[in-house]
Design a protein around this motif. Structure first.
Motif, mmCIF file in Angstrom:
data_model
loop_
_atom_site.group_PDB
_atom_site.id
_atom_site.type_symbol
_atom_site.label_atom_id
_atom_site.label_comp_id
_atom_site.label_asym_id
_atom_site.label_seq_id
_atom_site.Cartn_x
_atom_site.Cartn_y
_atom_site.Cartn_z
ATOM 1 N N LYS A 28 0.836 -1.207 0.000
ATOM 2 C CA LYS A 28 0.000 0.000 0.000
ATOM 3 C C LYS A 28 0.869 1.254 0.000
ATOM 4 O O LYS A 28 0.604 2.203 -0.712
ATOM 5 C CB LYS A 28 -0.918 0.010 1.233
ATOM 6 C CG LYS A 28 -1.990 -1.046 1.189
ATOM 7 C CD LYS A 28 -3.241 -0.516 0.564
ATOM 8 C CE LYS A 28 -4.348 -1.552 0.635
ATOM 9 N NZ LYS A 28 -5.385 -1.324 -0.309
ATOM 10 N N ALA A 29 1.927 1.237 0.812
ATOM 11 C CA ALA A 29 2.807 2.404 0.896
ATOM 12 C C ALA A 29 3.552 2.612 -0.414
ATOM 13 O O ALA A 29 3.876 3.732 -0.780
ATOM 14 C CB ALA A 29 3.792 2.226 2.047
ATOM 15 N N GLY A 30 3.838 1.519 -1.122
ATOM 16 C CA GLY A 30 4.601 1.616 -2.357
ATOM 17 C C GLY A 30 3.765 1.858 -3.588
ATOM 18 O O GLY A 30 4.288 2.139 -4.660
ATOM 19 N N SER A 31 2.419 1.787 -3.451
ATOM 20 C CA SER A 31 1.541 1.907 -4.622
ATOM 21 C C SER A 31 1.695 3.220 -5.385
ATOM 22 O O SER A 31 1.771 3.203 -6.600
ATOM 23 C CB SER A 31 0.089 1.700 -4.222
ATOM 24 O OG SER A 31 -0.157 0.323 -4.086
ATOM 25 N N PRO A 32 1.729 4.389 -4.691
ATOM 26 C CA PRO A 32 1.902 5.637 -5.455
ATOM 27 C C PRO A 32 3.214 5.658 -6.241
ATOM 28 O O PRO A 32 3.238 6.098 -7.391
ATOM 29 C CB PRO A 32 1.878 6.732 -4.379
ATOM 30 C CG PRO A 32 1.141 6.129 -3.231
ATOM 31 C CD PRO A 32 1.479 4.666 -3.265
ATOM 32 N N LEU A 33 4.282 5.174 -5.619
ATOM 33 C CA LEU A 33 5.572 5.124 -6.312
ATOM 34 C C LEU A 33 5.504 4.160 -7.484
ATOM 35 O O LEU A 33 5.953 4.467 -8.591
ATOM 36 C CB LEU A 33 6.685 4.699 -5.342
ATOM 37 C CG LEU A 33 8.068 4.463 -5.943
ATOM 38 C CD1 LEU A 33 8.588 5.718 -6.632
ATOM 39 C CD2 LEU A 33 9.039 4.003 -4.873
ATOM 40 N N LEU A 34 4.901 3.000 -7.253
ATOM 41 C CA LEU A 34 4.770 1.999 -8.315
ATOM 42 C C LEU A 34 3.959 2.555 -9.480
ATOM 43 O O LEU A 34 4.344 2.413 -10.643
ATOM 44 C CB LEU A 34 4.112 0.733 -7.760
ATOM 45 C CG LEU A 34 3.888 -0.418 -8.728
ATOM 46 C CD1 LEU A 34 5.193 -0.886 -9.341
ATOM 47 C CD2 LEU A 34 3.183 -1.573 -8.039
ATOM 48 N N LEU A 35 2.858 3.218 -9.176
ATOM 49 C CA LEU A 35 2.022 3.808 -10.234
ATOM 50 C C LEU A 35 2.781 4.872 -11.012
ATOM 51 O O LEU A 35 2.685 4.937 -12.236
ATOM 52 C CB LEU A 35 0.751 4.405 -9.640
ATOM 53 C CG LEU A 35 -0.427 3.444 -9.505
ATOM 54 C CD1 LEU A 35 -1.565 4.090 -8.739
ATOM 55 C CD2 LEU A 35 -0.904 2.958 -10.861
#
Length: 199
Positions: A28-35
């Motif tokens: 969840k924490a990495g989702s914005p970076l991944l996107l």
């Protein structure tokens, strides 16, 4: 013509591989970076695809053809992401799925299965699950086109293996279901893949 340096391509590949290895609890924490990384990758692949298509349409332009070939070559390390992108299809996040599927589609259109580890048995399993989860014909068509290109361009694992049989079963089911529900394109793609693999 704008081309990314090999260092930028390598950095993008490294970042995506790193983010993908996050423990599940921290996704969840990495989702914005991944996107954000997926959007950068998607824009890059669209740019390369547009340049290559333009060069192919302009017959006789040696300079543009050579520039397009160089652009493809510089960005070829991105094929290392094929398997990573396949596994992102089951992320559970619709935005990640959308970006990953579009990136994967562009990658296989331009490079086929250039990556040596492309289309491993675990990739077959993920593609099978993704096909079962996606009920919308548009998404099914996209996944089927990806599978068709990979099957045509790569050394495919044994279709008699459990993962191979599972994908064949889903393809056969899709072929029969789509035929009875008048979705000709899904039925046709599923049938084509089954013929390519000799079933």
């Amino acid at each position: 013509m704008l081309a990314l340096s090999p260092d930028v391509v390598t950095l993008l590949v490294s970042c995506l591989l790193y983010v993908q290895k996050e423990p599940l609890l921290e996704v969840k924490a990495g989702s914005p970076l991944l996107l954000s990384l997926l959007e950068i990758l998607h824009n890059l692949l669209r740019h390369v695809s547009t340049v290559v298509r333009h060069a192919l349409q302009k017959t006789g332009s040696v300079v543009e053809t050579e520039a397009a070939e160089e652009l493809l070559l510089v960005n070829k390390p991105l094929t290392q992401l094929n398997s990573v992108l396949i596994h992102m299809l089951l992320s559970g996040d619709p935005e990640v799925y959308e970006e990953a599927s579009q990136c994967l589609s562009l990658l296989v259109q331009m490079y086929g299965g250039c990556s040596p580890d492309c289309f491993r048995p675990e990739d077959l399993q993920v593609l099978t699950e993704a096909l079962e989860l996606q009920t919308h014909p548009k998404q099914q068509r996209l996944l089927l086109r990806i599978i068709k290109r990979l099957v045509t361009e790569t050394h495919v694992p044994d279709w008699t293996s459990p993962d191979g049989r599972a994908l064949v079963h889903v393809l056969q089911k899709l072929s029969q279901h789509s035929r009875s529900h008048a979705d000709v394109s899904v039925w046709s793609l599923a049938e084509e893949i089954l013929k390519i693999v000799g079933l």
